[in-house]
Design an enzyme around this catalytic site. Structure first.
Site, PDB file in Angstrom:
ATOM      1  N   GLU A 120       0.814  -1.231  -0.129  1.00 15.88           N
ATOM      2  CA  GLU A 120      -0.116   0.083   0.033  1.00 15.88           C
ATOM      3  C   GLU A 120       0.799   1.231   0.041  1.00 15.88           C
ATOM      4  O   GLU A 120       0.505   2.181  -0.709  1.00 15.88           O
ATOM      5  CB  GLU A 120      -0.912   0.089   1.267  1.00 15.88           C
ATOM      6  CG  GLU A 120      -1.860  -0.923   1.067  1.00 15.88           C
ATOM      7  CD  GLU A 120      -3.351  -0.683   1.971  1.00 15.88           C
ATOM      8  OE1 GLU A 120      -4.160  -0.483   1.175  1.00 15.88           O
ATOM      9  OE2 GLU A 120      -3.447  -1.009   2.938  1.00 15.88           O
ATOM     10  N   GLU A 140      -4.898  -8.732   2.711  1.00 20.05           N
ATOM     11  CA  GLU A 140      -5.714  -8.429   3.779  1.00 20.05           C
ATOM     12  C   GLU A 140      -6.946  -9.336   3.424  1.00 20.05           C
ATOM     13  O   GLU A 140      -7.511  -9.885   4.790  1.00 20.05           O
ATOM     14  CB  GLU A 140      -6.289  -7.014   3.758  1.00 20.05           C
ATOM     15  CG  GLU A 140      -5.015  -6.094   4.152  1.00 20.05           C
ATOM     16  CD  GLU A 140      -3.947  -5.576   3.408  1.00 20.05           C
ATOM     17  OE1 GLU A 140      -3.358  -4.753   3.591  1.00 20.05           O
ATOM     18  OE2 GLU A 140      -3.894  -6.264   2.285  1.00 20.05           O
TER      19      GLU A 140
END
Length: 266
Positions: A120, A140
């Site tokens: 990210e 995730e």
């Protein structure tokens, strides 16, 4: 020069090098790391002698994401920094480049794990170099979590949507070569040499006119989601003032005189 126990800051000429420094945890994000990153980005923005930023990790890993032990309620290192988060509840997002874009070019040098929050943060960088054995991915969903660091918005704008959705929805790892093939990184180099290559690129950036570099970077991001006509108009707004600077005149003189230019941000 700032830094914390989990984030080192050093100068390499006109480049500020920010290094995630928690190798025993594969540089999992901690409060000291986030505070150090936040302050490092601001330091680079405020110092006109800094012309580029290299972002890397110590100990053979870039970043393995959030400290899941802390997320599970087992405490996080650096609780003494909690007041910084209370003073600025947005600090962690700025640190992770979700809510802050440095005006200087950011070059990522990735070795080892660059997953979850690592991938990210990578999306907030401008130029990306990876060691051959680097691993990328957004894990995730496999843990019942959401990649809230910006990936559902940014990733599809940086790589083809089919690849973005596969990465987001499968939670599988990607090799450096596969990451390069889909456009997530720009360079794959032998293991252990990513930082060296990133610094070489930074030096190329540093040799250019700093006002021009910053204006070009700003224009690219400002116009990314505009129509072509609106984008071209915005480009003129950013670009024309650069031609009136002393740096532009110095660049022209240096070219004519066949010598390296000496830019003064003027």
């Amino acid at each position: 020069m700032g830094g914390t126990e989990h984030l080192t800051v050093q100068r390499e000429g006109a480049t500020l090098v920010l290094t995630l420094n928690r190798p025993q945890a594969r540089n999992a994000l901690s409060l000291p790391m986030l505070v150090g990153l936040h302050d490092g980005w601001l330091e680079a923005d405020a110092d006109d002698s800094v012309r580029s930023i290299v972002f890397t990790g110590a100990g053979g890993s870039f970043c393995s994401g959030m400290d899941l032990k802390a997320l599970a309620g087992k405490g996080m290192a650096g609780e003494e920094y909690r007041d910084r988060l209370k003073a600025d509840p947005d600090l962690h997002w700025k640190a992770m480049l979700r809510h802050h874009r440095p005006r200087k070019p950011v070059i990522a040098a990735v070795e080892g794990y660059c997953v979850a929050g690592g991938t990210e943060m990578l999306q907030g960088t401008d130029i990306r170099v990876a060691g051959e054995s680097a691993t990328f991915g957004l894990f995730e969903v496999k843990r019942g979590l959401f990649p809230i660091g910006g990936s559902t918005v940014r990733l599809q704008r940086q790589i083809p949507r089919t690849h973005a959705l596969e990465m987001l929805l499968t939670g599988r790892p990607y090799s450096a070569r596969e990451a390069a093939a889909i456009g997530l990184v720009g360079h794959v180099v032998p293991d252990g040499t990513a930082l060296e290559r990133a610094l070489e690129i930074a030096e190329q950036v540093n040799s250019c006119g700093p006002l021009a570099v910053e204006a070009v970077k700003a224009s690219v991001y400002e116009t990314a989601e505009l129509t072509e006509s609106d984008g071209l108009a915005a480009e003129l707004t950013r670009g024309w003032p650069v031609f009136d600077t002393a740096d532009a005149k110095e660049g022209a003189r240096a070219f004519a005189e066949k010598r390296p230019p000496v830019y003064k941000r003027a």
